[in-house]
Design an enzyme around this catalytic site. Sequence first.
Site, PDB file in Angstrom:
ATOM      1  N   GLY A 163       0.828  -1.202   0.000  1.00 33.90           N
ATOM      2  CA  GLY A 163       0.000   0.000   0.000  1.00 33.90           C
ATOM      3  C   GLY A 163       0.860   1.249   0.000  1.00 33.90           C
ATOM      4  N   GLY A 192       0.275  -5.286   0.607  1.00 35.71           N
ATOM      5  CA  GLY A 192      -0.951  -5.270  -0.194  1.00 35.71           C
ATOM      6  C   GLY A 192      -0.845  -6.064  -1.468  1.00 35.71           C
ATOM      7  CD  GLU A 204       2.482  -6.065   6.462  1.00 35.01           C
ATOM      8  OE1 GLU A 204       1.933  -5.966   5.346  1.00 35.01           O
ATOM      9  OE2 GLU A 204       3.185  -7.046   6.785  1.00 35.01           O
ATOM     10  CG  ASP A 210      -2.955  -5.102   6.449  1.00 32.20           C
ATOM     11  OD1 ASP A 210      -2.092  -5.482   5.630  1.00 32.20           O
ATOM     12  OD2 ASP A 210      -3.350  -3.910   6.504  1.00 32.20           O
TER      13      ASP A 210
END
Length: 346
Positions: free
Chosen positions: A65, A114, A137, A145
């Site tokens: 992301g 992502g 992350e 995530d």
Amino acid sequence: MGEHILAEVGDGLGIITLNRPEKINALTREMIADIGAALEAWRDDASVRIVVLRGAGTRGFCAGGDIKVFYESIRGDRHQDFLDFLAEEFAVDSAVATYPKPVVALMDGLCMGGGVGLAGHASVRIVTPRSMVGMPETRIGYSPDVGGTHLLGQAPGRLGEHYGLTAGSMGAGDAIEAGFADFCVSEDALDDVLATLPDLAGLPAPEVAAALEVLHGTPAPRETSTVASERPWIDAAYAAGTVAEILAALDATPYPGAAAAAAAIRANSPLATETALRAIRAARDEGTLPEALAREHRVAAFLMDHPDLPEGIRAQVIDKDRSPRWVPADPAELDLASIAGVMPSP
């Protein structure tokens, strides 16, 4: 489609190209919306029998992301805006995972965060010798995530804990070993894969994967396939209950890889690593992507209320001094009860 997503239909294929090569195809909210719209439009379109996900440029499929947008949302106290974006992104990742037609992901080059959310849940996942796959992350004070805890939880042995806590990257062979990819092809063969797919239109995903591997597959390079030989110490050390106990086990392990893993974990946010550890284990116990995604959304809200997340992004992405000041700096000082409170399914 917007300028950063190209959607083309032809010869039975629907091809989605992430078209932001100058940012290694890092995902924006607009890109997520466009991918979701293409998938929805093609769901019942008889002219699309196989969907392909690929990235423009030679540097990678997707770097993840757009972290700077994440940072601006946190610093501007717009937490809900970003949580809404995550919900939209998670919905697209879920759509990929449950799509009624084969989804072929070309994970060439960098595939992080992502990017794993899109490609890692596809039904046919192809890496190349230059692929680097990971969920980094915890390095920025966050937790995996986009269904990353589900993928990490389903990895053999304790590989999920290892990669989640260290934020380490996987080469082609290790990505296959960990269950993040299915097989490897030469980067020079990607055009051949695309040329073959029309002949496979109408076949179920397992048969598409088998045919592509037979026709174009190549063994992953030896240097990208190292983690299998390290499973004994990984499985033993990461069986410990908390991050502090895992670090103690790694410190007592007489292998160079264990020392490197301990150093990597200590460089990451203690709050993020402990949260990731528990989220990965909860996802392993449940074994379903929807439950993992729901938990990851709660975890995101939890971590946004702590200083480690903006500090991690500042240190790694904004100022790039690589010297984050974590609070607390010692895993032994964490409030484990507050972390545990985010984990149970409602």
